[in-house]
Motif scaffolding. Structure first.
Motif, PDB file in Angstrom:
ATOM      1  N   UNK A 120       0.833  -1.200   0.000  1.00 20.96           N
ATOM      2  CA  UNK A 120       0.000   0.000   0.000  1.00 20.96           C
ATOM      3  C   UNK A 120       0.871   1.255   0.000  1.00 20.96           C
ATOM      4  N   UNK A 121       0.311   2.322  -0.534  1.00 19.96           N
ATOM      5  CA  UNK A 121       1.081   3.572  -0.585  1.00 19.96           C
ATOM      6  C   UNK A 121       1.134   4.236   0.776  1.00 19.96           C
ATOM      7  N   UNK A 122       0.040   4.127   1.500  1.00 21.23           N
ATOM      8  CA  UNK A 122       0.009   4.721   2.834  1.00 21.23           C
ATOM      9  C   UNK A 122      -0.338   3.640   3.844  1.00 21.23           C
ATOM     10  N   UNK A 123       0.664   2.882   4.274  1.00 15.17           N
ATOM     11  CA  UNK A 123       0.379   1.823   5.239  1.00 15.17           C
ATOM     12  C   UNK A 123      -0.167   2.393   6.541  1.00 15.17           C
ATOM     13  N   UNK A 124      -1.160   1.693   7.076  1.00  7.97           N
ATOM     14  CA  UNK A 124      -1.857   2.191   8.259  1.00  7.97           C
ATOM     15  C   UNK A 124      -1.490   1.388   9.501  1.00  7.97           C
ATOM     16  N   UNK A 125      -1.606   2.042  10.636  1.00 10.11           N
ATOM     17  CA  UNK A 125      -1.459   1.351  11.918  1.00 10.11           C
ATOM     18  C   UNK A 125      -2.787   1.399  12.632  1.00 10.11           C
ATOM     19  N   UNK A 126      -3.013   0.434  13.537  1.00 10.42           N
ATOM     20  CA  UNK A 126      -4.249   0.442  14.308  1.00 10.42           C
ATOM     21  C   UNK A 126      -4.044   1.277  15.565  1.00 10.42           C
TER      22      UNK A 126
ATOM     23  N   UNK B 118       4.462  -1.918  12.710  1.00  7.97           N
ATOM     24  CA  UNK B 118       3.425  -2.408  13.618  1.00  7.97           C
ATOM     25  C   UNK B 118       4.003  -2.910  14.943  1.00  7.97           C
ATOM     26  N   UNK B 119       5.206  -3.437  14.914  1.00  4.36           N
ATOM     27  CA  UNK B 119       5.825  -3.905  16.152  1.00  4.36           C
ATOM     28  C   UNK B 119       6.439  -2.781  16.962  1.00  4.36           C
ATOM     29  N   UNK B 120       6.127  -1.535  16.595  1.00  2.30           N
ATOM     30  CA  UNK B 120       6.583  -0.359  17.320  1.00  2.30           C
ATOM     31  C   UNK B 120       8.079  -0.093  17.196  1.00  2.30           C
ATOM     32  N   UNK B 121       8.681  -0.563  16.131  1.00  2.00           N
ATOM     33  CA  UNK B 121      10.047  -0.149  15.827  1.00  2.00           C
ATOM     34  C   UNK B 121       9.950   1.244  15.217  1.00  2.00           C
ATOM     35  N   UNK B 122      10.923   2.076  15.519  1.00  2.00           N
ATOM     36  CA  UNK B 122      10.885   3.415  14.936  1.00  2.00           C
ATOM     37  C   UNK B 122      12.074   3.600  14.014  1.00  2.00           C
TER      38      UNK B 122
END
Lengths: 240, 178
Positions: A120-126, B118-122
């Motif tokens: 995706x171009x803008x990957x999302x986080x929850x 997603x695993x909170x790596x920055x």
């Protein structure tokens, strides 16, 4: 640099087989009368060429790959036996299984989200607790067990407790727990996976597994999620 | 134009860092110093910063005679800017639901962009000038490489990434996009 090397065990196997061929074959007489111990550069390079570097492997290749259930059942039974020999009591055993699951969970999370969002171009986080719980109930369960979990419920008594229910957990299908250990739930392993996913998404929680059999589903298991206070406080702030 | 990339674990341990000198020409951003400085830096931290930059060889004196702080390529200044950016990143990541957080913080000529896995790596990237699309593509490639690293059972959340292949791959995509 460790990644550049092939797996140590494999390299030993392939090196030794390679050199033994060298010794037996009449065409390669050069090493015959010299010291055999030193591997030639080609002998080192060969297994590396056969076995691609981890960075060369596409992550999507094994996306739909399935693992043999009997192979997994065997492996998991060995894991439980191994762990059981090294612990004192059921609580300890469950904690160890949880830790093992945690290591899986961190990887499942990252890989699973990469597979769905990586292109995706803008990957999302929850960001929201409820969507994270739904993600675990469906996506994580699908990625790990091949099907979604059977139910997700919020505890009536405690607002910080959620339960994910699996009627027939795949990892317990071939396990029968002795009567004197009836408290033990091998799904602690699954609980560890869930805990890692929640931790990774910055929703720290304590996750445990409990047997909650009913007549149709004697293996029914509840994964109990007890969220940390900070999570609920943040949820409150986000609502405003 | 240089870029600085830092990979930080969820507990803020640096696992990997890279300095990349870009060969691509940049439209130079010429804005006056005052407007570039965040407000707090002129008050509370100004003394510390002057002292810090005074110790560095790269302190530049502008024509006005004012000391330009943090403008050098010194490692410790760069690290400090990246670390200071973490506060802003942690604020923004609670509200924004995208992994790529572009230009979250600015310090003098440096812009801080970040990518949260997603695993909170920055992944924190310090850059000059604007190149949103390139940086996004670069960080996405770094993410893929990181996922490949972390599925390795021998990698834990706190092991520094020392793989030569990882390093050369990251450098490769830096050359491509930055």
């Amino acid at each position: 640099m460790a990644y550049a090397q092939p797996h140590p065990r494999l390299s030993v196997v392939s090196n030794s087989s390679h050199s033994s061929i060298d010794h037996l074959s009449p065409t390669t007489s050069s090493t015959r009368f010299s010291l055999p111990a030193v591997p030639t550069p080609q002998a080192v390079a060969k297994p590396a060429a056969n076995r691609p570097n981890i960075y060369d492997r596409p992550l999507n290749k094994t996306r739909n790959a399935e693992v043999s259930a009997s192979a997994f059942a065997f492996l998991f039974s060995e894991i439980v036996q191994y762990t059981q020999k090294r612990v004192s009591g059921i609580n300890d055993l469950e904690r160890q299984l949880n830790t093992l699951g945690y290591r899986i969970g961190t990887r499942v999370l990252e890989l699973m989200v990469w597979r769905s969002e990586g292109s995706s171009k803008t990957p999302k986080r929850e960001l929201k607790l409820l969507s994270v719980l739904m993600l675990i109930h469906t996506q994580v369960w699908k990625a790990v067990f091949g099907k979604a979990a059977d139910a997700i419920e919020q505890s009536v008594e405690n607002a910080d407790e959620y339960m994910i229910i699996d009627n027939d957990p795949a990892i317990e299908r071939h396990i029968s727990v002795p009567k004197d250990m009836s408290q033990l739930s091998c799904s602690s392993f699954t609980a560890g996976i869930v805990e890692a996913v929640l931790d990774g998404l910055t929703f720290p929680a304590r996750v445990t597994a409990h047997n909650t059999p009913i007549t149709q589903f004697p293996n029914r298991t509840t994964i109990l999620i007890k969220l940390e206070k900070s999570v609920l406080e943040r949820e409150e702030l986000l609502k405003k | 134009m240089s870029h600085h990339l830092f990979l930080l674990s969820p507990s803020d341990t640096p696992l990997y860092s890279l300095t990349h000198q870009s060969t691509k020409p940049v439209p130079t951003v010429t804005s006056p110093l005052a407007s570039n400085l965040p407000t707090w830096s002129t008050s509370a931290f100004a003394g510390t910063l002057t002292a810090l930059s005074g110790a560095s060889s790269a302190t530049q004196t502008t024509s006005g005679g004012a000391v330009r702080v943090g403008g050098g390529q010194d490692r410790h200044v760069i690290q400090m800017i990246a670390n200071a950016g973490l506060d802003v990143i942690e604020d923004v990541m609670r509200k924004e639901n995208t992994m790529y957080l572009k230009s979250v913080d600015k310090f003098n000529e440096w812009t801080v962009s970040a990518f949260i896995t997603p695993g909170n790596m920055k992944f924190v990237l310090l850059h000059e000038g604007k190149n949103d699309e390139g940086i996004r593509a670069f960080l996405m490639e770094v993410w893929e490489l990181y996922v490949k690293t972390m599925v390795n059972p021998f990698h834990t959340a706190h092991t520094a990434i020392r793989s030569g292949v990882f390093d050369s791959r990251v450098r490769g995509s830096a050359r491509k996009y930055l």
